[in-house]
Design a protein around this motif. Structure first.
Motif, short mmCIF file in Angstrom:
data_model
loop_
_atom_site.label_atom_id
_atom_site.label_comp_id
_atom_site.label_asym_id
_atom_site.label_seq_id
_atom_site.Cartn_x
_atom_site.Cartn_y
_atom_site.Cartn_z
N GLU A 99 -4.95 2.86 -13.06
CA GLU A 99 -4.25 1.72 -13.64
C GLU A 99 -5.02 0.41 -13.46
O GLU A 99 -4.73 -0.58 -14.12
CB GLU A 99 -2.85 1.59 -13.03
CG GLU A 99 -1.92 2.75 -13.32
CD GLU A 99 -1.52 2.84 -14.77
OE1 GLU A 99 -1.71 1.85 -15.50
OE2 GLU A 99 -1.01 3.90 -15.18
N ASN A 100 -5.96 0.40 -12.50
CA ASN A 100 -6.77 -0.80 -12.24
C ASN A 100 -5.91 -2.03 -11.95
O ASN A 100 -6.13 -3.11 -12.50
CB ASN A 100 -7.72 -1.08 -13.41
CG ASN A 100 -8.73 0.02 -13.59
OD1 ASN A 100 -9.36 0.46 -12.64
ND2 ASN A 100 -8.88 0.49 -14.82
N VAL A 101 -4.91 -1.84 -11.08
CA VAL A 101 -4.05 -2.96 -10.73
C VAL A 101 -4.83 -3.98 -9.89
O VAL A 101 -5.77 -3.63 -9.18
CB VAL A 101 -2.80 -2.50 -9.96
CG1 VAL A 101 -1.95 -1.55 -10.81
CG2 VAL A 101 -3.17 -1.85 -8.62
N ALA A 102 -4.42 -5.23 -9.99
CA ALA A 102 -5.09 -6.30 -9.23
C ALA A 102 -4.59 -6.36 -7.79
O ALA A 102 -5.31 -6.82 -6.90
CB ALA A 102 -4.85 -7.64 -9.91
N VAL A 103 -3.38 -5.89 -7.56
CA VAL A 103 -2.74 -5.99 -6.26
C VAL A 103 -1.62 -4.97 -6.21
O VAL A 103 -1.10 -4.54 -7.26
CB VAL A 103 -2.18 -7.42 -6.03
CG1 VAL A 103 -1.06 -7.73 -7.02
CG2 VAL A 103 -1.71 -7.63 -4.59
N VAL A 104 -1.24 -4.55 -5.01
CA VAL A 104 -0.11 -3.63 -4.83
C VAL A 104 0.84 -4.22 -3.80
O VAL A 104 0.43 -4.70 -2.74
CB VAL A 104 -0.58 -2.25 -4.36
CG1 VAL A 104 0.62 -1.33 -4.07
CG2 VAL A 104 -1.50 -1.60 -5.40
N PHE A 105 2.12 -4.18 -4.12
CA PHE A 105 3.17 -4.52 -3.17
C PHE A 105 3.90 -3.22 -2.86
O PHE A 105 4.44 -2.57 -3.76
CB PHE A 105 4.13 -5.56 -3.77
CG PHE A 105 3.47 -6.89 -4.03
CD1 PHE A 105 3.48 -7.89 -3.06
CD2 PHE A 105 2.81 -7.13 -5.22
CE1 PHE A 105 2.84 -9.10 -3.28
CE2 PHE A 105 2.17 -8.34 -5.46
CZ PHE A 105 2.18 -9.32 -4.48
N GLY A 106 3.92 -2.84 -1.57
CA GLY A 106 4.54 -1.55 -1.32
C GLY A 106 4.54 -1.08 0.11
O GLY A 106 4.07 -1.76 1.02
N CYS A 107 5.12 0.12 0.27
CA CYS A 107 5.30 0.83 1.53
C CYS A 107 6.45 0.22 2.35
O CYS A 107 6.72 -0.97 2.25
CB CYS A 107 4.03 0.89 2.37
SG CYS A 107 2.66 1.72 1.56
N TRP A 108 7.08 1.06 3.15
CA TRP A 108 8.07 0.62 4.13
C TRP A 108 7.69 1.18 5.49
O TRP A 108 7.45 0.45 6.44
CB TRP A 108 9.49 1.06 3.73
CG TRP A 108 10.56 0.64 4.70
CD1 TRP A 108 10.74 1.09 5.99
CD2 TRP A 108 11.58 -0.34 4.49
NE1 TRP A 108 11.82 0.46 6.57
CE2 TRP A 108 12.36 -0.42 5.68
CE3 TRP A 108 11.93 -1.15 3.40
CZ2 TRP A 108 13.46 -1.27 5.80
CZ3 TRP A 108 13.03 -2.00 3.53
CH2 TRP A 108 13.78 -2.05 4.73
N THR A 109 7.63 2.50 5.59
CA THR A 109 7.31 3.10 6.89
C THR A 109 5.83 2.96 7.22
O THR A 109 4.99 2.84 6.32
CB THR A 109 7.66 4.60 6.90
OG1 THR A 109 6.78 5.29 6.01
CG2 THR A 109 9.11 4.84 6.48
N SER A 110 5.54 3.00 8.51
CA SER A 110 4.14 2.99 8.92
C SER A 110 3.45 4.29 8.53
O SER A 110 2.23 4.31 8.32
CB SER A 110 4.03 2.76 10.43
OG SER A 110 4.34 1.43 10.75
N ALA A 111 4.22 5.37 8.43
CA ALA A 111 3.64 6.64 7.98
C ALA A 111 3.08 6.50 6.57
O ALA A 111 1.98 6.99 6.27
CB ALA A 111 4.70 7.74 8.03
N SER A 112 3.81 5.81 5.70
CA SER A 112 3.31 5.62 4.33
C SER A 112 2.14 4.65 4.31
O SER A 112 1.17 4.85 3.58
CB SER A 112 4.44 5.13 3.42
OG SER A 112 4.95 3.87 3.83
N ARG A 113 2.22 3.60 5.14
CA ARG A 113 1.12 2.62 5.17
C ARG A 113 -0.17 3.27 5.70
O ARG A 113 -1.25 3.05 5.17
CB ARG A 113 1.50 1.42 6.04
CG ARG A 113 0.54 0.25 5.92
CD ARG A 113 0.74 -0.78 7.01
NE ARG A 113 0.36 -0.29 8.32
CZ ARG A 113 1.22 0.11 9.25
NH1 ARG A 113 2.52 0.06 9.06
NH2 ARG A 113 0.78 0.57 10.42
N LYS A 114 -0.05 4.07 6.75
CA LYS A 114 -1.23 4.76 7.29
C LYS A 114 -1.80 5.74 6.26
O LYS A 114 -3.02 5.94 6.21
CB LYS A 114 -0.84 5.52 8.57
CG LYS A 114 -0.51 4.64 9.76
CD LYS A 114 -1.74 3.94 10.32
CE LYS A 114 -1.42 3.23 11.63
NZ LYS A 114 -2.60 2.47 12.15
#
Length: 429
Positions: A99-114
């Motif tokens: 998608e070549n996004v410029a930025v992402v806003f996301g994740c809640w848990t640290s498991a998803s962020r890691k």
């Protein structure tokens, strides 16, 4: 082997089609700035995360009403990792490379962020992470707009130890079984030890995501609380909170008997529980909807107007999303481009007058200076602010209560690039 020549007419046709496709793709890319939204819209975390998707959509719509950014409209690209940590990495890769996004806003848990962290670092993507977490991480590809433990967990424990908080002397650290609760509880245990609390007075309990049968655990907490003033610090995440608080009411565990200080639950997660039996229970955040400030009045109205008055409830991760989005938009305007390297440099020192009523600033450690607050649940199901820090608190990325972290520094100022070293290290960009 004899090669068969390809008709020049076919080559010309294919080339023309390819060039036309490429031109249309470039044109489409130039027409909009794509913004990735990476939140669980199904599964155990949807109860918390789905509202953050709508928050980003609200902010994109608001920015587009103002003319977008750099003369271009913002285009949301929404994906659903469905509370599956491996799927988060797959969806993040698609957002960045397809998608070549410029930025992402996301994740809640640290498991998803890691899970997504290596993807963002390998592709040099930019993630804004809007939820409180355990600290002990520093990436040049992530801006952390939620709280570090020094801005939430430690103030929460200090409050419970105070006269206003009940002078707690025995502790139950209760959490979902993954990295955020485990690391946060290590920090809390070290902090409590530094405050003179003996290990015998600290009990740690973990449960799986989506845990629903809390009878034995709540009975155990009641037993632990006998004979000494006891408090619970909860790092339970997702819909397990609904079941936990229902069991507290079922076993008549009141806030006056055993106060529960939640680090990852707000009004939204307690909507279906019924607040009457939970009045007095506590939460530690950096923002509550009940905050009195002109900025909060605007924020709450903005949210209510966006969803046609169907929902007027805001919370801390929504505010952290708001702050991150506003800072990113300011940085893009300042840099004159969505190029990740340029935007990252422009992010340092960005300021926003937040709905909390405080001016928050982005530091070179990729974390905000922001206030800490304690809320007490009232009978109508909302939190009243009963304590707040006088000034914003600068996040400590590496906890001084953990020996392996105490001397570490996080500072991504060019040319000094240091995510977790004990001495500033120069890297030649």
């Amino acid at each position: 082997m004899k090669r068969t020549p390809i008709c020049s007419g076919i080559v010309s046709t294919l080339l023309a089609v390819w060039m036309g496709f490429s031109a249309s793709t470039v044109h489409a890319a130039e027409d909009t700035i794509k913004v990735g939204i990476l939140h669980s819209l199904s599964g155990t975390m949807a109860i918390s995360e789905s509202i953050l998707k709508d928050t980003v959509l609200m902010l994109i719509a608001d920015q587009n009403k103002k003319g977008g950014l750099l003369g271009k409209k913002l285009e949301p690209v929404v994906v659903d990792p469905a509370s599956n940590w491996d799927a988060f990495a797959e969806k993040a890769r698609d957002l960045l490379t397809k998608e070549n996004v410029a930025v992402v806003f996301g994740c809640w848990t640290s498991a998803s962020r890691k899970s997504v962290l290596p993807v963002f670092e390998q592709s040099n993507g930019l993630l804004f992470y809007p939820v409180q977490y355990e600290g002990e991480e520093s990436s040049r590809n992530v801006f952390y707009t939620g709280a570090a433990p020094s801005q939430q967990a430690i103030p929460a424990a200090r409050y419970l130890m105070s006269k206003e908080g009940g002078e707690i002397r025995r502790w139950v650290l209760l959490g979902t079984d993954y990295i955020y609760p485990r690391t946060t509880n290590r920090i809390l245990s070290a902090f409590l030890a530094a405050e003179g609390v003996s290990p015998e007075e600290i009990t740690t309990i973990y449960t799986p995501f989506g845990h629903s049968d809390w009878r034995e655990i709540v009975s155990r907490i009641k037993s632990i609380s006998e004979g000494k003033r006891t408090g619970v610090i909860s790092t339970i995440n997702g819909d397990a909170n609904t079941h936990f608080y229902r069991e507290l009411m079922a076993q008549n565990v009141s806030a006056s008997a055993v106060p529960v200080m939640a680090l990852s639950v707000g009004e939204r997660e307690l909507l279906d529980v019924g607040a009457t039996g939970l009045a007095g229970q506590l939460a530690a955040w950096n923002y509550f909807q009940s905050v009195k400030s002109p900025e909060n009045d605007i924020f709450v109205k903005m949210w209510a107007d966006f969803n046609a008055q169907r929902d007027k409830m805001t919370n801390d991760p929504m505010e952290a999303t708001f702050i991150g989005f506003r800072m990113w938009a300011q940085a893009v305007s300042q840099a004159g481009t969505v190029d990740v390297n340029a935007v990252r440099q422009a992010m340092y020192g960005q300021r926003v007058k937040a709905p909390s009523g405080f001016e928050v600033v982005m530091n070179t450690n990729h974390h905000l200076s922001k206030p800490a607050m304690i809320g007490k649940l009232n009978s109508s199901g909302t939190f009243d602010v009963v304590w707040r820090s006088i000034n914003p608190i600068k996040a400590s990325v590496w906890s001084r209560y953990l020996p392996e972290s105490a001397k570490r520094t996080a500072d991504w100022t060019f040319p000094w690039v240091c995510g977790g070293c004990t001495e500033p290290t120069f890297k030649d960009w």
